[in-house]
Design an enzyme around this catalytic site. Structure first.
Site, PDB file in Angstrom:
ATOM      1  N   SER A  65       1.415   5.128  -9.561  1.00 57.65           N
ATOM      2  CA  SER A  65       1.846   4.789  -8.846  1.00 57.65           C
ATOM      3  C   SER A  65       2.646   3.727  -8.634  1.00 57.65           C
ATOM      4  O   SER A  65       1.978   2.174  -8.075  1.00 57.65           O
ATOM      5  CB  SER A  65       2.803   4.406 -10.950  1.00 57.65           C
ATOM      6  OG  SER A  65       2.427   4.976 -12.035  1.00 57.65           O
TER       7      SER A  65
ATOM      8  N   GLY B  76      -6.808   1.182 -15.215  1.00 58.63           N
ATOM      9  CA  GLY B  76      -5.370   0.316 -15.672  1.00 58.63           C
ATOM     10  C   GLY B  76      -4.588  -0.086 -14.996  1.00 58.63           C
ATOM     11  O   GLY B  76      -4.496  -1.773 -15.488  1.00 58.63           O
TER      12      GLY B  76
ATOM     13  N   ARG C 268     -10.609  -0.268 -23.158  1.00 65.77           N
ATOM     14  CA  ARG C 268      -8.566  -0.473 -23.015  1.00 65.77           C
ATOM     15  C   ARG C 268      -7.899  -1.464 -23.591  1.00 65.77           C
ATOM     16  O   ARG C 268      -8.896  -2.816 -23.057  1.00 65.77           O
ATOM     17  CB  ARG C 268      -8.459   0.046 -21.668  1.00 65.77           C
ATOM     18  CG  ARG C 268      -8.946   1.425 -21.636  1.00 65.77           C
ATOM     19  CD  ARG C 268      -8.513   2.654 -20.272  1.00 65.77           C
ATOM     20  NE  ARG C 268      -6.911   2.761 -20.382  1.00 65.77           N
ATOM     21  CZ  ARG C 268      -5.933   2.660 -20.118  1.00 65.77           C
ATOM     22  NH1 ARG C 268      -6.692   3.295 -18.643  1.00 65.77           N
ATOM     23  NH2 ARG C 268      -5.116   3.292 -19.861  1.00 65.77           N
TER      24      ARG C 268
ATOM     25  N   SER D 218       5.149  -0.128 -22.274  1.00 67.18           N
ATOM     26  CA  SER D 218       4.052  -0.508 -20.871  1.00 67.18           C
ATOM     27  C   SER D 218       4.805  -0.997 -19.856  1.00 67.18           C
ATOM     28  O   SER D 218       4.963  -2.350 -19.720  1.00 67.18           O
ATOM     29  CB  SER D 218       3.310  -0.880 -21.501  1.00 67.18           C
ATOM     30  OG  SER D 218       1.855  -0.759 -20.517  1.00 67.18           O
TER      31      SER D 218
ATOM     32  N   ASP E 278       2.037  10.639 -19.149  1.00 59.49           N
ATOM     33  CA  ASP E 278       1.089  10.714 -18.473  1.00 59.49           C
ATOM     34  C   ASP E 278       0.641  12.715 -18.462  1.00 59.49           C
ATOM     35  O   ASP E 278      -0.596  13.248 -18.052  1.00 59.49           O
ATOM     36  CB  ASP E 278       0.823  10.801 -16.895  1.00 59.49           C
ATOM     37  CG  ASP E 278       0.535   8.955 -17.451  1.00 59.49           C
ATOM     38  OD1 ASP E 278      -0.098   8.206 -18.026  1.00 59.49           O
ATOM     39  OD2 ASP E 278       0.754   8.130 -16.142  1.00 59.49           O
TER      40      ASP E 278
ATOM     41  N   ARG F 283      -7.116  10.661 -25.779  1.00 59.43           N
ATOM     42  CA  ARG F 283      -5.989  12.004 -24.886  1.00 59.43           C
ATOM     43  C   ARG F 283      -5.530  12.706 -26.055  1.00 59.43           C
ATOM     44  O   ARG F 283      -5.072  14.595 -26.515  1.00 59.43           O
ATOM     45  CB  ARG F 283      -4.630  11.926 -24.011  1.00 59.43           C
ATOM     46  CG  ARG F 283      -5.240  11.314 -22.694  1.00 59.43           C
ATOM     47  CD  ARG F 283      -4.471  11.057 -21.808  1.00 59.43           C
ATOM     48  NE  ARG F 283      -5.031  11.051 -21.236  1.00 59.43           N
ATOM     49  CZ  ARG F 283      -4.267  10.445 -19.426  1.00 59.43           C
ATOM     50  NH1 ARG F 283      -3.109  10.286 -19.641  1.00 59.43           N
ATOM     51  NH2 ARG F 283      -4.722  10.051 -18.161  1.00 59.43           N
TER      52      ARG F 283
ATOM     53  N   ARG G  49      -6.502  13.397 -16.393  1.00 58.44           N
ATOM     54  CA  ARG G  49      -5.925  14.641 -16.522  1.00 58.44           C
ATOM     55  C   ARG G  49      -6.593  15.096 -17.240  1.00 58.44           C
ATOM     56  O   ARG G  49      -5.393  16.643 -17.897  1.00 58.44           O
ATOM     57  CB  ARG G  49      -4.469  13.385 -17.376  1.00 58.44           C
ATOM     58  CG  ARG G  49      -3.969  12.870 -16.046  1.00 58.44           C
ATOM     59  CD  ARG G  49      -2.999  12.381 -16.205  1.00 58.44           C
ATOM     60  NE  ARG G  49      -2.196  10.876 -15.016  1.00 58.44           N
ATOM     61  CZ  ARG G  49      -2.095  11.012 -14.476  1.00 58.44           C
ATOM     62  NH1 ARG G  49      -1.854  12.212 -13.337  1.00 58.44           N
ATOM     63  NH2 ARG G  49      -1.611   9.906 -13.800  1.00 58.44           N
TER      64      ARG G  49
HETATM   65  C1  S3P Z   1       1.278   3.099 -15.052  1.00 57.15           C
HETATM   66  C2  S3P Z   1       1.918   3.392 -16.505  1.00 57.15           C
HETATM   67  C3  S3P Z   1       1.333   4.196 -17.992  1.00 57.15           C
HETATM   68  C4  S3P Z   1       0.497   5.137 -17.207  1.00 57.15           C
HETATM   69  C5  S3P Z   1      -0.209   4.907 -16.138  1.00 57.15           C
HETATM   70  C6  S3P Z   1       0.267   4.243 -14.828  1.00 57.15           C
HETATM   71  C7  S3P Z   1       1.959   2.219 -14.113  1.00 57.15           C
HETATM   72  O1  S3P Z   1       0.931   3.235 -18.632  1.00 57.15           O
HETATM   73  O2  S3P Z   1       0.352   5.457 -18.364  1.00 57.15           O
HETATM   74  O3  S3P Z   1      -0.889   5.581 -15.400  1.00 57.15           O
HETATM   75  O4  S3P Z   1       2.001   2.500 -13.623  1.00 57.15           O
HETATM   76  O5  S3P Z   1       2.836   1.551 -14.703  1.00 57.15           O
HETATM   77  P1  S3P Z   1       1.167   2.433 -18.989  1.00 57.15           P
HETATM   78  O6  S3P Z   1       1.665   1.288 -19.231  1.00 57.15           O
HETATM   79  O7  S3P Z   1      -0.056   2.428 -20.194  1.00 57.15           O
HETATM   80  O8  S3P Z   1       1.769   3.019 -20.233  1.00 57.15           O
END
Ligand code: S3P
Length: 431
Positions: A22, A93, A121, A167, A315, A346, A388
């Protein structure tokens, strides 16, 4: 590519995990927006974060590689150049959603694509707020899925936006668009999510107002060039934490791991299950706390993971489910339906794979119940292209009788290059 795993003696020694995924994405994006040269150290050289660098280069950002984990980004002061091709976000994502925020404010059209998993997604969650700000976004896939076409608007207007799902990616997309919009953009998060964007904006010199669940940024204040060193990824450390915590006699040290409180839920959950984990006195450098973690193995007992804790461990839930199967008593995961729209479903995959290994599990729409303590046996398990899942079940294999085979493990490269080599080294008792 496949991974074959057998039971091992308790893990001992030290393992250094790669840089946080992140934070690496965000550091690259803020450096790219900044007004000068930024050195990024311990950047995660996984495919997801390399993908973000590739996309930024397609947008005219000059990025030099000075080492395997070290990049120099020359910021473009908020002005990207129009890409001549699709922006391929691969499996990531985070790349697609956060870049959407930045591209919403550019005076050109971009088209973001992804692999088969990313193409399933949901993107409406970023489309809606960014449209409210004045950009035009179209999801070309069924049900609001990628490819995502963005007709940017250099005159974006600030919004006040309440997150309908907890999120951090959506929050960050809106805040990044807000940086380039007119007025003050506010995101309201009913439940706390990881706050790396807020911390990194502040570190890069952009004021962020935070009051309870309200997070605001003013438009027109671009990041100042800064160097950033990425701490180790606690979501990658999670696999070793569980492998050691559940195994009496194990003893592992994990140096320099990110200990941001919005990400350390895994430590709280494992401690609640009876684990012995030391992770005290983190040092805070460049806005992000980090420190060494020491974990000692013991017999664990089940727990309930639910409610506001879920975004903090989102995660880590696959590997925590494995911990549940290895513990005495029942582990309940609730309020986690977001897990169905990650790199794979998952909840379905974890429940299926635990059952395949002999665990006693019931899947629910928003979680699962694991009645722990059943002996696990090896099984042939599909990764579903989900890093994961592959890593969580590689760890489960360390506790199973017979051989566990994880198929199609190339996906591990998205977040954890070197995982298989570290697993082999630790399983053979070399520290
Ligand atoms: C993330 C936020 C989470 C997490 C992803 C990384 C980020 O997703 O699951 O692996 O870096 O902001 P969501 O924002 O969809 O919850």
């Amino acid at each position: 590519m496949e991974l074959r795993i057998r039971k091992t003696p308790p893990l001992r020694g030290e393992v250094t995990v790669p840089g946080d995924k992140s934070m690496s994405h965000r550091a690259a994006m803020l450096a790219a927006l900044s007004d000068g040269r930024c050195r990024l150290d311990n950047y995660l050289p996984g495919e997801d974060c390399l993908g973000t660098l590739r996309v930024l280069r397609q947008l005219g950002v000059e990025i030099g590689e000075t080492g395997p984990n070290e990049f120099v980004v020359h910021g473009c002061s908020g002005r990207f150049t129009a890409p001549t091709d699709d922006l391929d976000c691969g499996n990531s994502g985070t790349t697609m959603r956060l870049m959407s925020g930045l591209l919403a404010a550019q005076p050109f059209r971009s088209r973001l694509t992804g692999d088969a998993s990313l193409s399933r997604r949901p993107m409406r969650r970023v489309i809606e707020p960014l449209q409210q700000m004045g950009a035009v976004l179209t999801a070309e896939g069924p049900g609001g899925c990628p490819p995502l076409v963005i007709d940017g608007n250099p005159s974006l207007q600030a919004v006040e936006y309440r997150l309908p799902v907890p999120s951090a990616q959506v929050k960050s997309a809106v805040l990044l668009a807000g940086l380039l919009a007119r007025g003050t953009t506010t995101v309201i998060q009913p439940v706390e999510t990881r706050d790396h964007t807020e911390r990194m904006l502040e570190y890069f010199g952009v004021p962020v107002a935070r009051e309870g669940g309200r997070i605001s940024v003013g438009g027109g204040r671009l990041p100042k060039a800064r160097d950033f060193t990425v701490p180790g990824d606690i979501s990658s450390a999670a696999f070793w934490l569980v492998a050691a915590a559940c195994q009496p006699g194990a003893n592992l040290a994990l140096p320099a791991v990110g200990l941001n409180p919005s990400r350390t839920g895994i430590l709280a959950v494992l401690r609640r299950m009876g684990a012995t984990i030391e992770a005290d006195f983190p040092s805070t450098e460049r806005g992000e706390p980090s420190g060494d973690i020491l974990v000692t193995g013991s017999a664990l007992t089940g727990t309930v993971i639910a409610g506001a804790e879920i975004p903090n461990v989102i995660d880590e839930l696959p590997i925590l489910a494995v911990a549940g199967a290895l513990s005495a008593g029942t582990t309940v995961i609730r309020d986690a339906s977001e897990l169905r729209v990650k790199e794979s479903d998952r909840l379905a995959v974890v429940a299926h794979h635990l059952l395949a290994m002999g665990a006693d599990v019931t899947e629910h729409p928003d979680g699962m119940e694991i009645r722990g303590g059943q002996p696990l046996h090896g099984a042939k398990l599909a990764s579903h292209g989900d890093h994961r899942i592959a890593m969580a079940f590689a760890i489960a294999g360390l506790f199973a009788d017979g051989e566990t085979m994880i198929e199609d493990t190339a996906c591990v490269e998205t977040s954890y290059p070197g995982f298989a080599a570290q697993l082999r080294r630790l399983a053979h008792g070399q520290s």
